[in-house]
Design a protein around this motif. Sequence first.
Motif, PDB file in Angstrom:
ATOM      1  N   ILE A  45       0.841  -1.187   0.000  1.00  0.00           N
ATOM      2  CA  ILE A  45       0.000   0.000   0.000  1.00  0.00           C
ATOM      3  C   ILE A  45       0.886   1.250   0.000  1.00  0.00           C
ATOM      4  CG2 ILE A  45      -1.877  -1.174   1.242  1.00  0.00           C
ATOM      5  CD1 ILE A  45      -0.992   0.403   3.770  1.00  0.00           C
ATOM      6  N   VAL A  46       0.295   2.361  -0.376  1.00  0.00           N
ATOM      7  CA  VAL A  46       0.931   3.667  -0.238  1.00  0.00           C
ATOM      8  C   VAL A  46       0.163   4.430   0.842  1.00  0.00           C
ATOM      9  CG1 VAL A  46       1.548   5.836  -1.366  1.00  0.00           C
ATOM     10  CG2 VAL A  46       1.600   3.699  -2.665  1.00  0.00           C
ATOM     11  N   ARG A  47       0.872   4.944   1.819  1.00  0.00           N
ATOM     12  CA  ARG A  47       0.248   5.737   2.879  1.00  0.00           C
ATOM     13  C   ARG A  47       1.029   7.037   3.027  1.00  0.00           C
ATOM     14  NH1 ARG A  47       2.426   3.287   8.657  1.00  0.00           N
ATOM     15  NH2 ARG A  47       4.609   3.043   8.007  1.00  0.00           N
ATOM     16  N   ASP A  48       0.441   7.965   3.752  1.00  0.00           N
ATOM     17  CA  ASP A  48       1.119   9.232   4.018  1.00  0.00           C
ATOM     18  C   ASP A  48       1.910   9.124   5.312  1.00  0.00           C
ATOM     19  OD1 ASP A  48       1.547  12.172   3.661  1.00  0.00           O
ATOM     20  OD2 ASP A  48       0.511  12.208   5.594  1.00  0.00           O
ATOM     21  N   GLN A  49       3.170   9.495   5.254  1.00  0.00           N
ATOM     22  CA  GLN A  49       4.027   9.555   6.435  1.00  0.00           C
ATOM     23  C   GLN A  49       4.705  10.915   6.472  1.00  0.00           C
ATOM     24  OE1 GLN A  49       3.032   7.174   8.611  1.00  0.00           O
ATOM     25  NE2 GLN A  49       5.121   6.468   9.008  1.00  0.00           N
ATOM     26  N   GLN A  88      -8.083   9.562   9.162  1.00  0.00           N
ATOM     27  CA  GLN A  88      -6.661   9.668   9.479  1.00  0.00           C
ATOM     28  C   GLN A  88      -5.754   8.729   8.689  1.00  0.00           C
ATOM     29  OE1 GLN A  88      -6.386   9.127  13.732  1.00  0.00           O
ATOM     30  NE2 GLN A  88      -7.998  10.612  14.133  1.00  0.00           N
ATOM     31  N   THR A  89      -6.244   7.576   8.258  1.00  0.00           N
ATOM     32  CA  THR A  89      -5.332   6.573   7.675  1.00  0.00           C
ATOM     33  C   THR A  89      -5.877   6.000   6.371  1.00  0.00           C
ATOM     34  OG1 THR A  89      -6.277   4.847   9.120  1.00  0.00           O
ATOM     35  CG2 THR A  89      -4.250   5.942   9.872  1.00  0.00           C
ATOM     36  N   ARG A  90      -6.159   6.895   5.425  1.00  0.00           N
ATOM     37  CA  ARG A  90      -6.490   6.428   4.083  1.00  0.00           C
ATOM     38  C   ARG A  90      -5.210   5.963   3.395  1.00  0.00           C
ATOM     39  NH1 ARG A  90      -9.629  11.216   4.616  1.00  0.00           N
ATOM     40  NH2 ARG A  90      -8.073  12.422   3.457  1.00  0.00           N
ATOM     41  N   CYS A  91      -5.349   5.077   2.433  1.00  0.00           N
ATOM     42  CA  CYS A  91      -4.183   4.561   1.708  1.00  0.00           C
ATOM     43  C   CYS A  91      -4.565   4.268   0.273  1.00  0.00           C
ATOM     44  CB  CYS A  91      -3.627   3.305   2.385  1.00  0.00           C
ATOM     45  SG  CYS A  91      -4.719   1.857   2.329  1.00  0.00           S
ATOM     46  N   VAL A  92      -3.565   3.989  -0.519  1.00  0.00           N
ATOM     47  CA  VAL A  92      -3.742   3.536  -1.899  1.00  0.00           C
ATOM     48  C   VAL A  92      -3.234   2.105  -1.980  1.00  0.00           C
ATOM     49  CG1 VAL A  92      -2.950   3.817  -4.281  1.00  0.00           C
ATOM     50  CG2 VAL A  92      -3.562   5.827  -2.921  1.00  0.00           C
ATOM     51  N   VAL A  93      -4.053   1.215  -2.500  1.00  0.00           N
ATOM     52  CA  VAL A  93      -3.665  -0.180  -2.688  1.00  0.00           C
ATOM     53  C   VAL A  93      -3.169  -0.324  -4.127  1.00  0.00           C
ATOM     54  CG1 VAL A  93      -4.398  -2.584  -2.576  1.00  0.00           C
ATOM     55  CG2 VAL A  93      -5.418  -0.878  -1.014  1.00  0.00           C
ATOM     56  N   ALA A  94      -1.895  -0.662  -4.272  1.00  0.00           N
ATOM     57  CA  ALA A  94      -1.282  -0.739  -5.599  1.00  0.00           C
ATOM     58  C   ALA A  94      -1.656  -2.053  -6.281  1.00  0.00           C
ATOM     59  CB  ALA A  94       0.235  -0.635  -5.465  1.00  0.00           C
ATOM     60  N   ALA A  95      -2.085  -1.962  -7.540  1.00  0.00           N
ATOM     61  CA  ALA A  95      -2.485  -3.147  -8.301  1.00  0.00           C
ATOM     62  C   ALA A  95      -2.294  -2.887  -9.781  1.00  0.00           C
ATOM     63  CB  ALA A  95      -3.949  -3.495  -8.014  1.00  0.00           C
ATOM     64  N   ASP A  96      -2.213  -3.968 -10.555  1.00  0.00           N
ATOM     65  CA  ASP A  96      -2.242  -3.793 -12.003  1.00  0.00           C
ATOM     66  C   ASP A  96      -3.466  -4.468 -12.615  1.00  0.00           C
ATOM     67  OD1 ASP A  96      -1.503  -6.477 -12.013  1.00  0.00           O
ATOM     68  OD2 ASP A  96       0.573  -6.071 -12.544  1.00  0.00           O
ATOM     69  N   GLY A 124      -8.524   2.885  -3.835  1.00  0.00           N
ATOM     70  CA  GLY A 124      -8.691   3.590  -2.582  1.00  0.00           C
ATOM     71  C   GLY A 124      -8.933   2.622  -1.435  1.00  0.00           C
ATOM     72  N   GLY A 125      -8.217   2.804  -0.342  1.00  0.00           N
ATOM     73  CA  GLY A 125      -8.374   1.947   0.815  1.00  0.00           C
ATOM     74  C   GLY A 125      -8.145   2.700   2.101  1.00  0.00           C
ATOM     75  N   VAL A 126      -8.265   1.984   3.203  1.00  0.00           N
ATOM     76  CA  VAL A 126      -7.912   2.508   4.520  1.00  0.00           C
ATOM     77  C   VAL A 126      -7.091   1.442   5.236  1.00  0.00           C
ATOM     78  CG1 VAL A 126      -9.876   4.078   4.756  1.00  0.00           C
ATOM     79  CG2 VAL A 126     -10.094   1.699   5.528  1.00  0.00           C
ATOM     80  N   TRP A 127      -6.233   1.885   6.148  1.00  0.00           N
ATOM     81  CA  TRP A 127      -5.414   0.935   6.896  1.00  0.00           C
ATOM     82  C   TRP A 127      -5.504   1.226   8.380  1.00  0.00           C
ATOM     83  CZ3 TRP A 127      -1.131   2.093   9.974  1.00  0.00           C
ATOM     84  CH2 TRP A 127      -0.636   3.393   9.881  1.00  0.00           C
ATOM     85  N   GLU A 128      -5.222   0.196   9.169  1.00  0.00           N
ATOM     86  CA  GLU A 128      -5.202   0.307  10.625  1.00  0.00           C
ATOM     87  C   GLU A 128      -4.060  -0.540  11.170  1.00  0.00           C
ATOM     88  OE1 GLU A 128      -9.992   0.745  11.655  1.00  0.00           O
ATOM     89  OE2 GLU A 128      -8.938  -1.146  12.020  1.00  0.00           O
TER      90      GLU A 128
END
Length: 213
Positions: A45-49, A88-96, A124-128
């Motif tokens: 995944i891609v998240r913001d840090q 607070q913790t949205r992410c991008v799920v990388a896929a082809d 579009g995803g979320v992570w915990e």
Amino acid sequence: MCGRYSMSTKDLGEVLELLEVLQKPTESSQYLPRYNVAPTQAAWIVRDQHGERDFCTARWGFRTKKGRLLVNMKSETIYRFRHDTFKQTRCVVAADGFYEWTGPKGNKSPLFFQPADSGLLRMGGVWEEGEDGVRHFVVLTAEANELIAPTHSRMPVLLAPDDVDAWLRGSVPEARALMLPAPNDALRVTALQKHVNNVRNDGPECHDPADAP
């Protein structure tokens, strides 16, 4: 939807460039092309840090208090049930690409939906952070577009490259505005042989077209 997907791009450098990730991930030695990513497995995944895009691993699925595994959540209800997570913790799920199945029960055939331009999908995803101390994610879904609707009523939220920053770091209203069905011409579909039906198969054969010898 989505219950299985592919992230088969072999070159990590190409992946990072497409996702506009500036720093090589600390877990880079774990990166391998995947053709059949399934729930509970580790994926990327891609998240913001701290204002930067971080490419990292997480396990697919949240466990509810009753032990049920959630791998997808409806975009219409995520904010109600996971308010803080969505904020607070949205992410991008990388896929082809991702898979759907068609046909009668017990004899279903896979369809592969992939970018029309053969690039990457940014789901579009979320992570915990789970109770096990491991990151977990789910994929958010929207109503299906006209391409997918004959097969399934839902599809992943697909983000345009220019929308990734707003998704990762924008306000809740900005993010909610992005949770729409993808344009009908954003994807193309290929009927496949049944290798991907078995979760233990995770090689290039999973992409073999149905009409291949």
